[in-house]
Design an enzyme around this catalytic site. Structure first.
Site, mmCIF file in Angstrom:
data_model
loop_
_atom_site.group_PDB
_atom_site.id
_atom_site.type_symbol
_atom_site.label_atom_id
_atom_site.label_comp_id
_atom_site.label_asym_id
_atom_site.label_seq_id
_atom_site.Cartn_x
_atom_site.Cartn_y
_atom_site.Cartn_z
ATOM 1 N N PRO A 103 37.524 42.609 39.265
ATOM 2 C CA PRO A 103 38.053 42.423 40.654
ATOM 3 C C PRO A 103 39.522 42.978 40.825
ATOM 4 O O PRO A 103 40.048 43.078 39.685
ATOM 5 C CB PRO A 103 37.828 40.935 40.820
ATOM 6 C CG PRO A 103 38.046 40.316 39.390
ATOM 7 C CD PRO A 103 37.319 41.269 38.563
ATOM 8 N N GLU A 104 39.568 43.486 41.892
ATOM 9 C CA GLU A 104 41.086 43.815 42.443
ATOM 10 C C GLU A 104 41.862 42.784 43.152
ATOM 11 O O GLU A 104 41.289 41.860 43.459
ATOM 12 C CB GLU A 104 41.009 45.155 43.474
ATOM 13 C CG GLU A 104 39.804 46.050 42.842
ATOM 14 C CD GLU A 104 40.203 46.931 41.545
ATOM 15 O OE1 GLU A 104 41.565 47.060 41.368
ATOM 16 O OE2 GLU A 104 39.373 47.504 40.967
ATOM 17 N N LYS A 115 45.162 38.229 39.778
ATOM 18 C CA LYS A 115 43.927 38.161 40.015
ATOM 19 C C LYS A 115 43.619 36.457 39.827
ATOM 20 O O LYS A 115 42.509 36.225 39.383
ATOM 21 C CB LYS A 115 43.124 38.885 38.962
ATOM 22 C CG LYS A 115 43.306 40.408 39.481
ATOM 23 C CD LYS A 115 42.454 41.359 38.059
ATOM 24 C CE LYS A 115 42.761 42.764 38.359
ATOM 25 N NZ LYS A 115 41.958 43.547 37.595
ATOM 26 N N ASN A 164 39.754 48.299 37.849
ATOM 27 C CA ASN A 164 39.190 49.658 37.577
ATOM 28 C C ASN A 164 39.326 50.530 38.837
ATOM 29 O O ASN A 164 39.602 51.686 38.760
ATOM 30 C CB ASN A 164 37.763 49.535 37.090
ATOM 31 C CG ASN A 164 37.834 49.256 35.641
ATOM 32 O OD1 ASN A 164 38.829 49.556 34.768
ATOM 33 N ND2 ASN A 164 36.812 48.464 35.232
ATOM 34 N N ARG A 215 35.859 48.309 30.827
ATOM 35 C CA ARG A 215 36.769 49.427 31.507
ATOM 36 C C ARG A 215 36.218 50.635 31.717
ATOM 37 O O ARG A 215 35.799 51.224 30.555
ATOM 38 C CB ARG A 215 38.244 49.509 30.378
ATOM 39 C CG ARG A 215 38.756 48.099 30.275
ATOM 40 C CD ARG A 215 40.271 48.253 29.365
ATOM 41 N NE ARG A 215 40.740 46.760 29.461
ATOM 42 C CZ ARG A 215 42.187 46.877 29.604
ATOM 43 N NH1 ARG A 215 42.988 47.675 29.838
ATOM 44 N NH2 ARG A 215 42.531 45.386 29.408
#
Length: 263
Positions: A2-3, A51, A169, A250
């Site tokens: 998650p961003e 996060k 990512n 990743r």
């Protein structure tokens, strides 16, 4: 992964649903909190730190506690009206349920769930770098932390939440493409770290408050990213096939021409 903007949005959903509400009940489906009952506690606010989600509460005796959770890859919080069916995920993934008079908050597949004195929040998030979407955002400090590891690849450094908090990512890949940086360039060889950091901040801030993440300026399906999720598709700039490399969680996408490996 998650961003930071997704977590920021989730915190706002919980805030709108529960802030100021006195909880009528709770259900913790994690062993360490199975016996906890938050009935009678009032939700002061819901906040994000990078996060991490922080739901701050006050008890009947004015005790202050924070319910901490991390979404990682699969986690999510949803708010429902009382009596509404909980349909977001299978029931066996529910970890936390908070009942308010006007809304029910359900946490699915949450990680690092903990209930701590609010004064001790820093024990959970104190190691994080400047929050890209936080009031404490400090680009100079983010640059300083990145530069402290000159041998680390820039892709890895951007994901390290101890440097700057909020990049996952998607933004890692998009920022590096837009800056023309090969993802495995050592941080010490990146020409303009302040430019990299500034762009990351602008992209996350531009997507704050909406669920569709776009780095291209378009919200149309299939047009929201430059390289992320576009393996083997033509680069929007040069037409070269986008490349992809995976290492556990990743995932890196890049254009071999627009982001050439340093010689």
């Amino acid at each position: 992964m998650p961003e930071g903007d997704t977590v920021w949005n989730t915190a706002r959903v919980l805030h709108r649903a529960l802030a100021g509400a006195r909880l009528t009940g709770s259900d913790f489906r994690v062993p360490q909190l199975a016996a906890v009952d938050l009935a009678g506690w009032t939700v002061r606010e819901s906040a994000s730190r990078g996060k991490h989600l922080l739901l701050r509460l006050v008890g009947p005796d004015d005790e202050r506690r924070t319910l901490h959770s991390h979404l990682r890859m699969e986690g999510a919080w949803r708010a429902y009206a009382p009596g509404e069916r909980w349909t977001a995920r299978p029931a066996h993934l529910i970890r936390v349920v908070l009942h308010g008079p006007d809304a029910v908050a359900v946490g699915y597949h949450l990680h690092e769930v903990a209930l701590v004195p609010t004064a001790e929040e820093e024990n959970l998030v104190g190691s994080l770098g400047p929050d890209l979407l936080g009031a404490d955002w400090d680009p100079a400090e983010a640059v300083r932390r990145l530069a402290a590891g000159p041998e680390v690849t820039v892709a890895e450094a951007l994901l390290d939440q101890r440097n700057l908090a909020g990049v996952g990512n998607l933004y890692k890949c998009e920022v590096l493409f837009l800056r023309g940086v090969w993802p495995w360039t050592p941080v010490g060889a990146v020409a303009d770290l302040p430019g990299l950091v500034g762009l990351a901040h602008r992209l996350l801030a531009a997507n704050r408050g909406r669920w569709t993440q776009s780095t291209t300026g378009s919200l149309h399906r299939g047009q929201t990213s430059w390289v992320y999720g576009r393996r083997a598709q033509p680069c929007r700039r040069c037409g070269t096939a986008i490349a992809k490399r995976e290492l556990g969680e990743r995932v890196t996408y890049w254009c071999p021409v627009c982001q050439p490996e340093p010689t």
